[in-house]
Design a protein around this motif. Structure first.
Motif, mmCIF file in Angstrom:
data_model
loop_
_atom_site.group_PDB
_atom_site.id
_atom_site.type_symbol
_atom_site.label_atom_id
_atom_site.label_comp_id
_atom_site.label_asym_id
_atom_site.label_seq_id
_atom_site.Cartn_x
_atom_site.Cartn_y
_atom_site.Cartn_z
ATOM 1 N N ARG A 156 0.831 -1.199 0.000
ATOM 2 C CA ARG A 156 0.000 0.000 0.000
ATOM 3 C C ARG A 156 0.875 1.263 0.000
ATOM 4 N NH1 ARG A 156 -3.905 -0.915 4.682
ATOM 5 N NH2 ARG A 156 -4.686 -2.570 3.343
ATOM 6 N N VAL A 192 1.594 2.807 15.745
ATOM 7 C CA VAL A 192 0.981 2.081 14.619
ATOM 8 C C VAL A 192 0.477 0.696 15.016
ATOM 9 C CG1 VAL A 192 2.167 3.289 12.746
ATOM 10 C CG2 VAL A 192 3.220 1.261 13.783
ATOM 11 N N THR A 197 -5.333 2.575 14.927
ATOM 12 C CA THR A 197 -4.480 3.724 14.612
ATOM 13 C C THR A 197 -4.249 3.792 13.121
ATOM 14 O OG1 THR A 197 -3.236 3.632 16.657
ATOM 15 C CG2 THR A 197 -2.162 4.737 14.825
ATOM 16 N N LEU A 199 -2.165 6.465 10.508
ATOM 17 C CA LEU A 199 -1.411 7.703 10.383
ATOM 18 C C LEU A 199 -1.959 8.484 9.205
ATOM 19 C CD1 LEU A 199 2.177 6.309 10.895
ATOM 20 C CD2 LEU A 199 0.571 7.196 12.594
ATOM 21 N N SER A 204 -5.525 4.833 3.995
ATOM 22 C CA SER A 204 -5.689 3.498 4.524
ATOM 23 C C SER A 204 -7.144 3.035 4.478
ATOM 24 C CB SER A 204 -5.117 3.450 5.936
ATOM 25 O OG SER A 204 -5.907 2.651 6.739
ATOM 26 N N ALA A 215 -2.046 -4.426 14.818
ATOM 27 C CA ALA A 215 -2.389 -4.900 16.167
ATOM 28 C C ALA A 215 -2.470 -6.426 16.151
ATOM 29 C CB ALA A 215 -3.710 -4.289 16.630
HETATM 30 P P1 ADP Z 1 -4.501 -0.339 8.242
HETATM 31 O O1 ADP Z 1 -3.391 -0.618 7.274
HETATM 32 O O2 ADP Z 1 -5.671 -1.232 8.080
HETATM 33 O O3 ADP Z 1 -4.847 1.097 8.389
HETATM 34 P P2 ADP Z 1 -2.581 -1.311 10.146
HETATM 35 O O4 ADP Z 1 -2.723 -1.666 11.592
HETATM 36 O O5 ADP Z 1 -2.100 -2.379 9.239
HETATM 37 O O6 ADP Z 1 -3.964 -0.739 9.698
HETATM 38 O O7 ADP Z 1 -1.601 -0.077 10.020
HETATM 39 C C1 ADP Z 1 -1.800 1.042 10.864
HETATM 40 C C2 ADP Z 1 -1.214 2.301 10.235
HETATM 41 O O8 ADP Z 1 0.221 2.200 10.212
HETATM 42 C C3 ADP Z 1 -1.593 2.522 8.790
HETATM 43 O O9 ADP Z 1 -2.842 3.155 8.671
HETATM 44 C C4 ADP Z 1 -0.458 3.401 8.311
HETATM 45 O O10 ADP Z 1 -0.682 4.743 8.685
HETATM 46 C C5 ADP Z 1 0.745 2.888 9.088
HETATM 47 N N1 ADP Z 1 1.566 1.940 8.295
HETATM 48 C C6 ADP Z 1 1.466 0.586 8.323
HETATM 49 N N2 ADP Z 1 2.354 0.027 7.481
HETATM 50 C C7 ADP Z 1 3.043 1.037 6.905
HETATM 51 C C8 ADP Z 1 4.110 1.106 5.936
HETATM 52 N N3 ADP Z 1 4.642 -0.003 5.399
HETATM 53 N N4 ADP Z 1 4.580 2.333 5.594
HETATM 54 C C9 ADP Z 1 4.037 3.462 6.128
HETATM 55 N N5 ADP Z 1 3.031 3.457 7.045
HETATM 56 C C10 ADP Z 1 2.534 2.276 7.427
#
Ligand code: ADP
Length: 250
Positions: A156, A192, A197, A199, A204, A215
């Motif tokens: 993503r 994260v 959460t 970001l 997302s 989580a």
């Molecule tokens: P989701 O991807 O469903 O929003 P996750 O728990 O997998 O939930 O991830 C939480 C948040 O962490 C994401 O919304 C994103 O903001 C951040 N994040 C996760 N993986 C990455 C990555 N590879 N690079 C940048 N930010 C990331």
């Protein structure tokens, strides 16, 4: 719950007992607080697609002439999918770790990673470096899910390269997933892993994320006696899974 035991001055056994009792009460109280917060966050997350669904259907039923039925149905299906993935993730999160007697088997992390990478198709370049000697004991389905969540996220956030590596480190096996996307700033590297959460909420949510992926991944790592962290990497985000190596077969 918050009624604390009076702590007498001094160092005798009663004073120590009172302190221990209060420390336990504090821990209990914060666990209950986290649980409440979780229930409230979960309800909020579920409410969003339900509200969308309701608004959409109400509008279609009140003004049928203004609505394009296939589009209404498509949107309703989309909201339903979203509800389904949130509920599935919540159930999974509740089950991990409390599984009790889930059968653990020896799992070669390199073979598991190779299989998962082979099964998927990627729009980005994959670099893999998979070492020997990384057998752990675990629940295969859970470890596949953990890796899957890391790969979903990496995909993503980059449109270039994802690197997957495994290697032994003393009595642990390490698996890392690194992408060369936007990365995660040091202050966000613990956050994260908290439930719900995000970001970058628009990106997302738009991509169908539930905010539970990391989580769940961390919960799985911990249920296997290991850790999952974000570490520094000049390329972008680097997730490091560290699991105890399986004891050699007798
Ligand atoms: P989701 O991807 O469903 O929003 P996750 O728990 O997998 O939930 O991830 C939480 C948040 O962490 C994401 O919304 C994103 O903001 C951040 N994040 C996760 N993986 C990455 C990555 N590879 N690079 C940048 N930010 C990331």
């Amino acid at each position: 719950l918050s009624r604390r035991v009076p702590e007498p001055a001094g160092e005798d056994e009663i004073a120590q007992l009172a302190r221990t009792a209060n420390a336990t009460l504090d821990r209990l109280e914060s666990a209950v607080g986290r649980q409440r917060q979780f229930a409230s966050d979960a309800s909020h997350e579920l409410r969003t697609p339900i509200a969308g669904l309701r608004a959409n259907l109400e509008d279609a039923s009140m003004h049928p002439e203004d609505n394009d039925l296939p589009a209404v149905v498509e949107q309703a299906l989309h909201d339903t999918d979203r509800l389904e993935s949130i509920v599935t993730d919540l159930l999974l999160l509740a089950r991990i770790g409390t599984g009790g007697t889930v059968a653990q088997e020896p799992i070669d992390l390199s073979a598991l990673a190779a299989a998962e990478l082979g099964r998927r198709t990627f729009q980005v370049k994959i670099e893999k470096e998979l070492a020997h000697g990384v057998t752990v004991r675990g629940v295969r389905m859970q470890l596949v899910r953990l890796l899957g969540n890391l790969l979903d996220n990496a995909e993503r956030y980059t449109d270039r390269v994802i690197a997957v590596e495994t290697f032994p480190d003393h009595d642990h096996a390490l698996l890392t997933v690194t992408d060369d996307g936007v990365g995660i700033a040091p202050p966000d590297r613990e956050r994260v892993f908290e439930r719900f959460t995000r970001l970058d909420s628009a990106r997302s949510r738009g991509a169908g994320g539930t905010g539970l992926g990391l989580a769940i991944a961390r919960e799985i790592a911990q249920a296997h006696g290991g850790t999952l962290r974000v570490e520094d990497d000049p390329r972008g985000a680097r997730f490091v899974l560290r699991l105890p190596l399986a004891p050699p077969e007798a």
